[in-house]
Motif scaffolding. Structure first.
Motif, PDB file in Angstrom:
ATOM      1  N   SER A   1       0.860  -1.320   0.085  1.00 12.06           N
ATOM      2  CA  SER A   1       0.111  -0.120  -0.197  1.00 12.06           C
ATOM      3  C   SER A   1       0.894   1.364  -0.023  1.00 12.06           C
ATOM      4  O   SER A   1       1.794   1.319   0.522  1.00 12.06           O
ATOM      5  CB  SER A   1      -0.880   0.127   1.324  1.00 12.06           C
ATOM      6  N   ASN A   2       0.359   2.241  -0.509  1.00 13.48           N
ATOM      7  CA  ASN A   2       1.052   3.508  -0.744  1.00 13.48           C
ATOM      8  C   ASN A   2       0.592   4.277   0.385  1.00 13.48           C
ATOM      9  O   ASN A   2       0.966   5.669   0.721  1.00 13.48           O
ATOM     10  CB  ASN A   2       0.696   4.156  -2.008  1.00 13.48           C
ATOM     11  N   HIS A   3      -0.348   3.756   1.476  1.00 15.15           N
ATOM     12  CA  HIS A   3      -0.898   4.585   2.511  1.00 15.15           C
ATOM     13  C   HIS A   3      -0.622   3.828   3.793  1.00 15.15           C
ATOM     14  O   HIS A   3      -0.788   2.664   4.073  1.00 15.15           O
ATOM     15  CB  HIS A   3      -2.488   4.617   2.314  1.00 15.15           C
ATOM     16  N   GLU A   4       0.082   4.621   4.850  1.00 15.84           N
ATOM     17  CA  GLU A   4       0.274   4.104   6.066  1.00 15.84           C
ATOM     18  C   GLU A   4      -0.637   3.448   6.676  1.00 15.84           C
ATOM     19  O   GLU A   4      -0.466   2.480   7.444  1.00 15.84           O
ATOM     20  CB  GLU A   4       1.205   5.474   6.870  1.00 15.84           C
ATOM     21  N   GLY A   5      -1.872   3.958   6.834  1.00 18.83           N
ATOM     22  CA  GLY A   5      -3.030   3.678   7.478  1.00 18.83           C
ATOM     23  C   GLY A   5      -3.348   2.297   7.138  1.00 18.83           C
ATOM     24  O   GLY A   5      -3.799   1.469   7.809  1.00 18.83           O
ATOM     25  N   VAL A   6      -3.455   2.014   5.888  1.00 20.40           N
ATOM     26  CA  VAL A   6      -3.855   0.849   5.294  1.00 20.40           C
ATOM     27  C   VAL A   6      -2.672  -0.347   5.771  1.00 20.40           C
ATOM     28  O   VAL A   6      -3.154  -1.605   6.162  1.00 20.40           O
ATOM     29  CB  VAL A   6      -3.635   0.696   3.569  1.00 20.40           C
TER      30      VAL A   6
ATOM     31  N   PRO B   1       3.363   6.559  13.273  1.00 19.24           N
ATOM     32  CA  PRO B   1       2.458   5.649  13.471  1.00 19.24           C
ATOM     33  C   PRO B   1       2.523   4.006  12.928  1.00 19.24           C
ATOM     34  O   PRO B   1       2.163   3.103  13.955  1.00 19.24           O
ATOM     35  CB  PRO B   1       0.948   6.054  12.449  1.00 19.24           C
ATOM     36  N   LEU B   2       3.454   3.895  12.113  1.00 21.68           N
ATOM     37  CA  LEU B   2       3.533   2.471  11.704  1.00 21.68           C
ATOM     38  C   LEU B   2       4.674   1.852  12.748  1.00 21.68           C
ATOM     39  O   LEU B   2       4.533   0.848  13.200  1.00 21.68           O
ATOM     40  CB  LEU B   2       4.303   2.373  10.347  1.00 21.68           C
ATOM     41  N   HIS B   3       5.669   2.460  13.331  1.00 24.15           N
ATOM     42  CA  HIS B   3       6.434   2.314  14.505  1.00 24.15           C
ATOM     43  C   HIS B   3       5.644   1.755  15.533  1.00 24.15           C
ATOM     44  O   HIS B   3       5.814   0.839  16.252  1.00 24.15           O
ATOM     45  CB  HIS B   3       7.097   3.296  14.661  1.00 24.15           C
ATOM     46  N   ASP B   4       4.621   2.531  16.048  1.00 24.48           N
ATOM     47  CA  ASP B   4       3.995   2.345  17.193  1.00 24.48           C
ATOM     48  C   ASP B   4       2.910   1.159  16.827  1.00 24.48           C
ATOM     49  O   ASP B   4       2.763   0.139  17.729  1.00 24.48           O
ATOM     50  CB  ASP B   4       2.962   3.645  17.648  1.00 24.48           C
ATOM     51  N   ALA B   5       2.506   1.005  15.719  1.00 26.79           N
ATOM     52  CA  ALA B   5       1.793  -0.399  15.559  1.00 26.79           C
ATOM     53  C   ALA B   5       2.498  -1.419  15.589  1.00 26.79           C
ATOM     54  O   ALA B   5       1.906  -2.677  16.099  1.00 26.79           O
ATOM     55  CB  ALA B   5       1.101  -0.248  13.908  1.00 26.79           C
ATOM     56  N   ILE B   6       3.680  -1.481  14.965  1.00 33.03           N
ATOM     57  CA  ILE B   6       4.493  -2.696  15.005  1.00 33.03           C
ATOM     58  C   ILE B   6       4.832  -2.982  16.634  1.00 33.03           C
ATOM     59  O   ILE B   6       4.874  -3.995  17.015  1.00 33.03           O
ATOM     60  CB  ILE B   6       6.062  -2.456  14.349  1.00 33.03           C
ATOM     61  N   LYS B   7       5.211  -2.077  17.385  1.00 39.56           N
ATOM     62  CA  LYS B   7       5.433  -2.246  18.701  1.00 39.56           C
ATOM     63  C   LYS B   7       4.392  -2.896  19.498  1.00 39.56           C
ATOM     64  O   LYS B   7       4.534  -3.573  20.454  1.00 39.56           O
ATOM     65  CB  LYS B   7       5.795  -0.895  19.426  1.00 39.56           C
ATOM     66  N   ALA B   8       3.146  -2.604  19.145  1.00 38.13           N
ATOM     67  CA  ALA B   8       1.841  -3.075  19.646  1.00 38.13           C
ATOM     68  C   ALA B   8       1.700  -4.651  19.213  1.00 38.13           C
ATOM     69  O   ALA B   8       0.870  -5.207  19.768  1.00 38.13           O
ATOM     70  CB  ALA B   8       0.630  -2.431  19.398  1.00 38.13           C
ATOM     71  N   MET B   9       2.337  -5.217  18.211  1.00 36.72           N
ATOM     72  CA  MET B   9       2.118  -6.388  17.697  1.00 36.72           C
ATOM     73  C   MET B   9       2.766  -7.506  18.808  1.00 36.72           C
ATOM     74  O   MET B   9       3.804  -7.172  19.352  1.00 36.72           O
ATOM     75  CB  MET B   9       2.771  -6.771  16.502  1.00 36.72           C
TER      76      MET B   9
END
Length: 147
Positions: free
Chosen positions: A50-55, A83-91
């Protein structure tokens, strides 16, 4: 074992975009190689570009309870994707950062990855082989964690 493979912005242009850096292998060819290795290793892969971080973030969230690991090529989000960094940390599973080029040998602004502190490790500079090496390593990490 289910492994997610996330390709960030502009990676759909592999094969056309700066071939002197990224080579001429297309994203479809990379995905085919990943899928072939995954079959050999008896791994299920779910692949998204995706070209979109939220996706990309939504994809991680969607698979939070069903995946055992992820490969992430953050591309242009490498330096600015908080935001991607934070999502990865939450996994709850290990994530490996992947880059086709050696970002440490490129422009000074590319050297720092905001994603790296959130991941288990990074594989870079091996062209399409970066993904395959990362998949093998992640499989071993997940199996070791389960043992």
């Amino acid at each position: 074992m289910k492994i997610l493979v996330l390709h960030g912005p502009n990676l759909n242009l592999f094969g056309r975009r700066e071939p002197h850096i990224y080579g001429t292998t297309t994203l479809a060819e990379i995905n085919t190689r990943i899928e072939a290795l995954a079959r050999e290793l008896e791994i299920e892969v779910a692949i998204l570009q995706s070209n979109h971080e939220g996706v990309l973030i939504d994809f991680l969230h969607q698979h939070i309870d069903s995946a055992q690991g992820a490969l992430v090529n953050p591309a242009g989000l490498t330096q600015h994707g908080v935001p991607l960094h934070d999502a990865i940390k939450a996994m709850p599973f290990p994530v490996v950062e992947v880059h086709m080029s050696n970002i440490a040998a490129r422009e000074a602004w590319r050297v720092h990855s905001i994603i790296s502190p959130a991941v288990r490790g990074t594989v870079q500079g091996l062209g399409p082989h970066s993904y395959l090496a990362a998949l093998r390593a992640l499989r071993d990490i997940v199996q070791g964690a389960a043992a």
